[in-house]
Scaffold this motif. Structure first.
Motif: not given
Length: 427
Positions: A264, A269, A272, A295, A321, A326
């Motif tokens: 991820t 961003k 996502l 994160t 993020e 998330l």
């Protein structure tokens, strides 16, 4: 002002570090276990041209500044130097103390390990398939032999989960794979998709321990080749497969489970929502997703620091993020979020193990990948360990499920993975 005095002031007057410089000056604590040596004027130019962390990193990676002793301890003792943010008057004063305008010209090119957009090969639209492949190759196609030394036999380049503080790195990586398997509810005959599978550790674990038919995909050609050999060597070819492939190009669907362990961070961003929607579409009803990623602690900080050391040297185009953001995106993609946990301290322990492995194989690592690349890794892993310990970054696992048309989840009434995973680890 003597150069060592300047560096001491940057690191803080109380930093228990010895400073030495090529001009013969010495400052700091003479009997400290950490020694920082400014070896040439190039180090001074790097600092003058990029004050703070980036300049120090360039000087170290290029070999014009040396750190003797444990790198993690050195960074922990020089917190002030890492946090330095200079306004224009402070930069001008530092410039005078380092030698004046002559330190600014000519511009010193960054070390070759540093990546810049539109320079060398990292070009094109961010997170396009081609640029993602280049960014992944920069980080993961270093040398499989180098990674074997750093990561150990598991070849797992993601946060381990320690069942106890006394557990070894290998035990913790096996525990992590089993925890993911239990959260996903894997059973014999199921089908697993592992996106960003690395060297195939999760794929092999699911096939070997659970009889699951597992497919892993990675953008790293070296990872895929290593993983396929390991699958064949372990006699798992009838169940496990790793492909050199972008996750967006996986044609199969109706998987029982999807694991995303450490991917991820590379998605970006803006991409996502589509990422989680894509994974949702790959699952059958009652299928589960386990998303495991680094994160930031909150959503107040930027997702990407374009000028930072990590982006320039380690993870080009990486974006972090907040965990709440998330979880919201996973929810909005159609998943029901069922469980979440922060494994921040576990990643600090994992990095401590990797740092120790690199130190134990330092001479071989330098011979394999070169002094500059080895220095990048020494600095990056020690700094990351400090970041996880001090809550600069975190590691979260989020479990989601795709409900069936009647709202059934297939989930147990209470989480059943901790007890069974512990039992398996202790068996």
């Amino acid at each position: 002002m003597a150069l060592a005095d300047v560096f001491e002031r940057m690191a803080g007057p109380d930093a228990p570090v010895e400073f030495r410089a090529y001009d013969g000056s010495v400052a700091g604590t003479g009997d400290a276990p950490i020694r920082v040596t400014v070896k040439s004027p190039v180090a001074v130019s790097y600092l003058a041209q990029a004050p703070g962390t980036l300049g120090l990193a360039r000087a170290y990676v290029s070999g014009h500044l040396d750190v003797e002793g444990d790198m993690y301890t050195a960074l922990a003792r020089m917190v002030q130097a890492q946090q330095i943010q200079l306004d224009l008057p402070e930069r001008l004063r530092l410039l005078r103390e380092l030698g004046g305008p002559k330190t600014l010209l000519p511009r010193v090119p960054p070390p070759p390990q540093e990546v810049k957009v539109n320079r060398r090969w990292l070009a094109g639209r961010r997170h396009s398939k081609g640029r993602d492949a280049s960014a992944i190759s920069h980080h993961y196609d270093v040398s499989n032999t180098f990674y074997e030394w750093v990561l150990g036999p598991s070849m797992a380049y993601t946060c381990a989960v320690y069942p106890s503080a006394e557990a070894s790195l290998e035990e913790a990586q096996a525990y992590k794979h089993d925890l993911v398997a239990k959260k996903l509810g894997l059973r014999s005959g199921m089908r697993l998709l592992d996106v960003g599978c690395g060297w195939g550790g999760m794929v092999r674990h699911a096939a070997r321990e659970y009889g699951v038919k597992a497919l892993g995909v990675t953008l790293s050609a070296q990872q895929a080749a290593w993983a396929q050999r390991a699958i064949e060597d372990q006699g798992l070819s009838d169940l496990a497969e790793v492909r050199h492939l972008d996750y967006r190009d996986v044609p199969e669907g109706q998987f029982d489970a999807v694991s995303s362990i450490g991917l991820t961070e590379h998605i970006g961003k803006a991409q996502l929502p589509g990422y989680f929607s894509f994974l949702y579409g790959k699952l059958r009803p009652e299928g589960r997703l386990l998303n495991h990623c680094i994160t930031r602690p909150d959503n107040a900080q930027p997702a990407r620091r374009a000028g930072g050391f990590i982006n320039r040297y380690v993870f080009p185009d990486g974006e972090l993020e907040g965990p709440g953001y998330l979880a919201s995106l996973i929810n909005d993609a159609g998943f029901e979020v069922r469980h979440e946990e922060n494994l921040r301290e576990h990643y600090a322990l994992t990095l401590a193990g990797w740092c120790a492995n690199l130190d134990a194989h330092w001479d071989e690592a330098v011979a394999e990948v070169g002094d500059g690349t080895a220095r990048v890794w020494r600095l990056y892993m020690a700094g990351s360990r400090l970041g996880f310990e001090r809550n600069v970054v975190q590691l979260h696992q989020i479990l989601g499920v795709r409900l069936d048309s009647d709202g059934e989840s297939g989930m147990p009434l209470r989480p059943d993975w901790e007890t069974t995973t512990t039992d398996r680890a202790l068996a």
